[in-house]
Each structure stands twice: as structure tokens, then as C-alpha cells.
Scaffold this motif. Sequence first.
Motif, PDB file in Angstrom:
ATOM      1  N   ARG A 151       0.747  -1.103   0.103  1.00  0.00           N
ATOM      2  CA  ARG A 151       0.004   0.000  -0.092  1.00  0.00           C
ATOM      3  C   ARG A 151       0.840   1.203   0.111  1.00  0.00           C
ATOM      4  O   ARG A 151       0.533   2.055  -0.790  1.00  0.00           O
ATOM      5  CB  ARG A 151      -0.858   0.050   1.080  1.00  0.00           C
ATOM      6  CG  ARG A 151      -1.751   1.132   1.181  1.00  0.00           C
ATOM      7  CD  ARG A 151      -2.820   1.167   2.512  1.00  0.00           C
ATOM      8  NE  ARG A 151      -3.597   2.250   2.341  1.00  0.00           N
ATOM      9  CZ  ARG A 151      -3.843   2.839   3.781  1.00  0.00           C
ATOM     10  NH1 ARG A 151      -3.308   2.143   4.716  1.00  0.00           N
ATOM     11  NH2 ARG A 151      -4.509   3.880   3.678  1.00  0.00           N
ATOM     12  N   ARG A 152       2.138   1.326   0.770  1.00  0.00           N
ATOM     13  CA  ARG A 152       2.742   2.536   0.719  1.00  0.00           C
ATOM     14  C   ARG A 152       3.687   2.732  -0.610  1.00  0.00           C
ATOM     15  O   ARG A 152       3.757   3.674  -0.823  1.00  0.00           O
ATOM     16  CB  ARG A 152       3.842   2.367   2.047  1.00  0.00           C
ATOM     17  CG  ARG A 152       3.175   2.505   3.295  1.00  0.00           C
ATOM     18  CD  ARG A 152       4.209   2.381   4.499  1.00  0.00           C
ATOM     19  NE  ARG A 152       5.065   3.721   4.402  1.00  0.00           N
ATOM     20  CZ  ARG A 152       5.700   4.107   5.303  1.00  0.00           C
ATOM     21  NH1 ARG A 152       5.662   3.537   6.282  1.00  0.00           N
ATOM     22  NH2 ARG A 152       6.428   4.943   5.391  1.00  0.00           N
ATOM     23  N   ARG A 153       4.025   1.448  -1.087  1.00  0.00           N
ATOM     24  CA  ARG A 153       4.518   1.477  -2.332  1.00  0.00           C
ATOM     25  C   ARG A 153       3.771   2.141  -3.404  1.00  0.00           C
ATOM     26  O   ARG A 153       3.995   2.964  -4.200  1.00  0.00           O
ATOM     27  CB  ARG A 153       5.131   0.155  -3.026  1.00  0.00           C
ATOM     28  CG  ARG A 153       6.545  -0.072  -2.461  1.00  0.00           C
ATOM     29  CD  ARG A 153       6.988  -1.225  -3.249  1.00  0.00           C
ATOM     30  NE  ARG A 153       6.917  -2.189  -2.022  1.00  0.00           N
ATOM     31  CZ  ARG A 153       6.673  -3.516  -2.012  1.00  0.00           C
ATOM     32  NH1 ARG A 153       6.309  -4.071  -3.131  1.00  0.00           N
ATOM     33  NH2 ARG A 153       6.515  -4.119  -0.945  1.00  0.00           N
ATOM     34  N   TYR A 154       2.272   1.862  -3.535  1.00  0.00           N
ATOM     35  CA  TYR A 154       1.216   2.001  -4.511  1.00  0.00           C
ATOM     36  C   TYR A 154       1.289   3.712  -4.160  1.00  0.00           C
ATOM     37  O   TYR A 154       0.857   4.455  -5.106  1.00  0.00           O
ATOM     38  CB  TYR A 154      -0.077   1.539  -4.214  1.00  0.00           C
ATOM     39  CG  TYR A 154       0.252  -0.005  -5.044  1.00  0.00           C
ATOM     40  CD1 TYR A 154       1.045  -0.103  -5.873  1.00  0.00           C
ATOM     41  CD2 TYR A 154      -0.493  -1.042  -4.439  1.00  0.00           C
ATOM     42  CE1 TYR A 154       1.185  -1.399  -6.571  1.00  0.00           C
ATOM     43  CE2 TYR A 154      -0.361  -2.098  -5.066  1.00  0.00           C
ATOM     44  CZ  TYR A 154       0.428  -2.402  -6.227  1.00  0.00           C
ATOM     45  OH  TYR A 154       0.592  -3.557  -6.801  1.00  0.00           O
ATOM     46  N   ALA A 155       1.055   4.168  -2.927  1.00  0.00           N
ATOM     47  CA  ALA A 155       0.911   5.528  -2.667  1.00  0.00           C
ATOM     48  C   ALA A 155       1.921   6.483  -3.154  1.00  0.00           C
ATOM     49  O   ALA A 155       1.883   7.412  -3.785  1.00  0.00           O
ATOM     50  CB  ALA A 155       0.454   5.729  -0.983  1.00  0.00           C
ATOM     51  N   SER A 156       3.271   5.877  -2.905  1.00  0.00           N
ATOM     52  CA  SER A 156       4.492   6.540  -3.474  1.00  0.00           C
ATOM     53  C   SER A 156       4.529   6.810  -5.075  1.00  0.00           C
ATOM     54  O   SER A 156       4.760   7.734  -5.635  1.00  0.00           O
ATOM     55  CB  SER A 156       5.485   6.017  -3.145  1.00  0.00           C
ATOM     56  OG  SER A 156       5.739   5.965  -1.887  1.00  0.00           O
ATOM     57  N   VAL A 157       3.888   5.575  -5.662  1.00  0.00           N
ATOM     58  CA  VAL A 157       3.849   5.708  -7.088  1.00  0.00           C
ATOM     59  C   VAL A 157       2.635   6.589  -7.679  1.00  0.00           C
ATOM     60  O   VAL A 157       2.736   7.306  -8.799  1.00  0.00           O
ATOM     61  CB  VAL A 157       3.783   4.409  -7.690  1.00  0.00           C
ATOM     62  CG1 VAL A 157       3.255   4.315  -9.106  1.00  0.00           C
ATOM     63  CG2 VAL A 157       5.112   3.492  -7.577  1.00  0.00           C
ATOM     64  N   ALA A 158       1.477   6.769  -7.087  1.00  0.00           N
ATOM     65  CA  ALA A 158       0.203   7.205  -7.367  1.00  0.00           C
ATOM     66  C   ALA A 158       0.521   8.796  -6.907  1.00  0.00           C
ATOM     67  O   ALA A 158      -0.165   9.626  -7.941  1.00  0.00           O
ATOM     68  CB  ALA A 158      -0.794   6.660  -6.811  1.00  0.00           C
ATOM     69  N   LEU A 159       1.102   9.068  -6.336  1.00  0.00           N
ATOM     70  CA  LEU A 159       1.263  10.745  -5.897  1.00  0.00           C
ATOM     71  C   LEU A 159       1.691  11.684  -7.065  1.00  0.00           C
ATOM     72  O   LEU A 159       0.996  12.592  -7.323  1.00  0.00           O
ATOM     73  CB  LEU A 159       2.243  10.815  -4.463  1.00  0.00           C
ATOM     74  CG  LEU A 159       2.150  12.297  -4.087  1.00  0.00           C
ATOM     75  CD1 LEU A 159       0.569  12.590  -3.571  1.00  0.00           C
ATOM     76  CD2 LEU A 159       3.297  12.395  -3.089  1.00  0.00           C
TER      77      LEU A 159
END
Length: 153
Positions: free
Chosen positions: A17-25
Motif C-alpha cells: 500500500r505504501r509503495r502504491y501511494a508513492s507511485v500514485a502521488l
Amino acid sequence: MALHLRDVLLGNTTTRRRRYASVALPPVLFVLTFAAYALDVFQVSGGVVFLAAHAALVGIVGAAWVGYRRAGLVVAWVTTYAALLGQSADHYLLSQSPSHSLADRAAAFLQPDGLVFLGVEALVLGTLAYLLGALCERGMSRIAAGATSPDGS
């Protein structure tokens, strides 16, 4: 706790989830900034603009959040760059004279000197914002550790 260069640059994202948030930001901030300038929520005051203040503020807030989450300095740079690029896209693609063709406006938007200039701004602003966010996270964790220690020190 030893800091490793890889963790500082790329972050220590332990959960998916944290990786996806970093990629989506970054794409989210690009679209948000582009839309805000296109809808005149954000405006450029006029004249020669070296740094679009609203886009820079959006990028700084995003990079500070990245620093707070320790998601990596590279993510902070890309986040800041995306916000600045959103304003640049609006300027070149939507705000230019309609007498210029879309291909001419896209070529102006993709000029290497302009993209490099935005990159330098993103490196400086993103680094400072990341450091601010990381310092806030460290301060909050120390406050929380002090509040939970039995002797209060």
C-alpha cells in the motif's frame, strides 16, 4: 538506526500500500495542478515566471508528505517535478495563442531546456521539503517515545 543511501533515495516501503501511494502521488499532483491552472483556481500573476508559486507549493506539500512517510528522496523529487510540470503543461498546451498549432505547443512544452530548468527547481524544492517532512516525522516519533516512557525523559 543507521541510514543507508538506498533507503534515503528510494525509501523503505515495507508494505504494498505504501509503495502504491508513492507511485500514485506524482501523477495525481500533475493532474491536480494542471486542472487547477486550467480552471483558474491557480493563476500566474503575469510577466516572466521562473517559479509558479502555486505549483511549487503543491509540490512542496507533496514532497514534505513523502519525507514524513520516509518514502524516498527520489519520490520527493518526482512529486515536486510533477506538480511543476502540471503548470508548465497548462501554460504551453492551453494558455498559448490558438494561432500556434498543437504540435508547436507540444514541442515548446517538451523543450529540454525548460524541462531541465523544472528539474533543477524540483531538486532544490523537493530536497528541502523532504528534509522538513523527515524532521517532522523524527520529532513526532521522539515526542511519542517520550510520552510512552515510564520516567517521562
